[in-house]
Design a protein around this motif. Structure first.
Motif, short mmCIF file in Angstrom:
data_model
loop_
_atom_site.label_atom_id
_atom_site.label_comp_id
_atom_site.label_asym_id
_atom_site.label_seq_id
_atom_site.Cartn_x
_atom_site.Cartn_y
_atom_site.Cartn_z
N ALA A 163 0.83 -1.20 0.00
CA ALA A 163 0.00 0.00 0.00
C ALA A 163 0.87 1.25 0.00
CB ALA A 163 -0.92 -0.01 1.22
N LYS A 188 -5.10 1.70 -1.05
CA LYS A 188 -5.76 0.44 -0.70
C LYS A 188 -6.66 0.64 0.52
CE LYS A 188 -2.36 -2.84 -2.50
NZ LYS A 188 -1.58 -4.06 -2.21
N GLY A 215 -8.09 -0.09 4.12
CA GLY A 215 -7.44 -0.55 5.34
C GLY A 215 -7.55 0.49 6.45
N GLU A 234 -3.39 -3.08 6.90
CA GLU A 234 -4.53 -3.67 6.20
C GLU A 234 -5.64 -4.06 7.18
OE1 GLU A 234 -5.54 -7.31 3.04
OE2 GLU A 234 -3.51 -7.07 3.88
#
Length: 316
Positions: free
Chosen positions: A200, A225, A227, A275
């Motif tokens: 990421a 991303k 998360g 994440e």
């Protein structure tokens, strides 16, 4: 009778004179040999310092080979004229021991620490090897940027010269080398560095780079991303405080308002991605070492979670 005595006295005086001249000459020869010996040993401190490659790509690990015929202390500096910045690379927070043993070849930096440059250009690397330990506790013109002390290139150049002068006055043997290290995009295209896993890429920024006490600040953050993002503030004394833990969506830009308070000086906003939202305090060990966002040679640790840093100044 008298003439004989006079002749004998003259002979004796001549003999003594020759002896005196011979003795004086012999003493002069000894002193000359001793002086020559001192001169021959004065500059017998030999150092080899070379980059392991002629050209590096942006974000590629930079290493140097170092060898000395005498045990010595090594001080390393980086000067970037393009952005008027200078960094004290050795010693630093991760590597305070800069003593290197004679007649061995070392890789600098040591294992577990990496140097890299994040943009094309030229970095002037200055190495100063000294038989005595030097005092590199520079003054108020330096900021603590993560692991490094950083300042303007002129200030660092002036202080390096001062170190050299002080060492000479202490009759301390030293060797200084300068290397212009080329960071090139072309090298990156022709010789790709090792592939990195798809991680990421968090981002964080502020609406200004300089603030006064009680000013309002807008912080923009996010990641590519889905998360969680941990937002830390790192104060000039390197104290880390968690400001916010927030769940984020991929490529969504978020903003939050904040108010500027003391202390004054250079602050760093640090965004750490997770994440699953499971970042622990132990995961942040050493993360400050990679939190400098200025161009130049920097330290990174590839085992750290994805993170990015943004610096700003607080004035009175």
């Amino acid at each position: 009778m008298n003439m004989t005595i006079i002749k004998r006295c003259l002979t004796l005086l001549l003999t003594l004179g020759l002896t005196f001249i011979f003795t004086t000459t012999a003493l002069a020869d000894v002193k000359t040999r001793e002086k020559d010996k001192k001169e021959s040993t004065k500059n017998d401190f030999k150092v080899t310092f070379t980059p392991d490659k002629e050209t590096y790509a942006p974000n590629e690990n930079i290493t140097f080979s170092f060898h000395s015929n005498k045990t010595c202390y090594v001080y390393l500096f980086a000067i970037n004229e393009e952005n008027d910045r200078g960094h004290v690379l050795l010693p630093n927070k991760l590597q305070k021991d800069v003593k290197y043993t004679a007649n061995k070849t070392f890789t600098i930096p040591e294992k577990g620490v990496e140097f890299y440059s994040d943009a094309p250009g030229t970095e002037r690397i200055v190495v100063l090897a000294s038989l005595k330990k030097l005092n590199v506790n520079f003054g108020k013109e330096y900021d603590q940027a993560g692991t490094f002390l950083t300042t303007s290139q002129n200030t660092l150049s002036k202080d390096i010269k001062a170190l050299v002068v002080r060492a000479r006055s202490d009759k301390n043997q030293q060797v200084m080398r300068k290397i212009d290290l080329v960071i090139s995009d072309d090298e990156a295209e022709e010789q790709p560095i090792k592939e990195k896993k798809d991680v990421a890429k968090p981002f964080i920024s502020t609406d200004k780079l300089e603030y006064n006490i009680d000013d309002e600040m807008t912080i923009t953050y996010g990641a590519d991303k889905k998360g969680f993002l941990y937002i830390y503030i790192i104060e000039p004394n390197n104290k880390e405080t968690l400001l916010k833990k927030v769940e984020i969506d991929a490529d969504k830009v978020s903003r939050v308002q904040a108010q500027i308070t003391k202390p004054i000086g250079s602050h760093t906003l640090l965004a750490v991605y997770s994440e699953n939202g499971d970042v622990k305090k132990k995961d942040l060990t050493g993360i400050t070492a990679a939190s400098t966002s200025s161009k130049g040679v920097q330290l990174i640790d590839t085992d750290l979670p994805p993170h990015v840093a943004h610096r700003f100044e607080v004035k009175q």
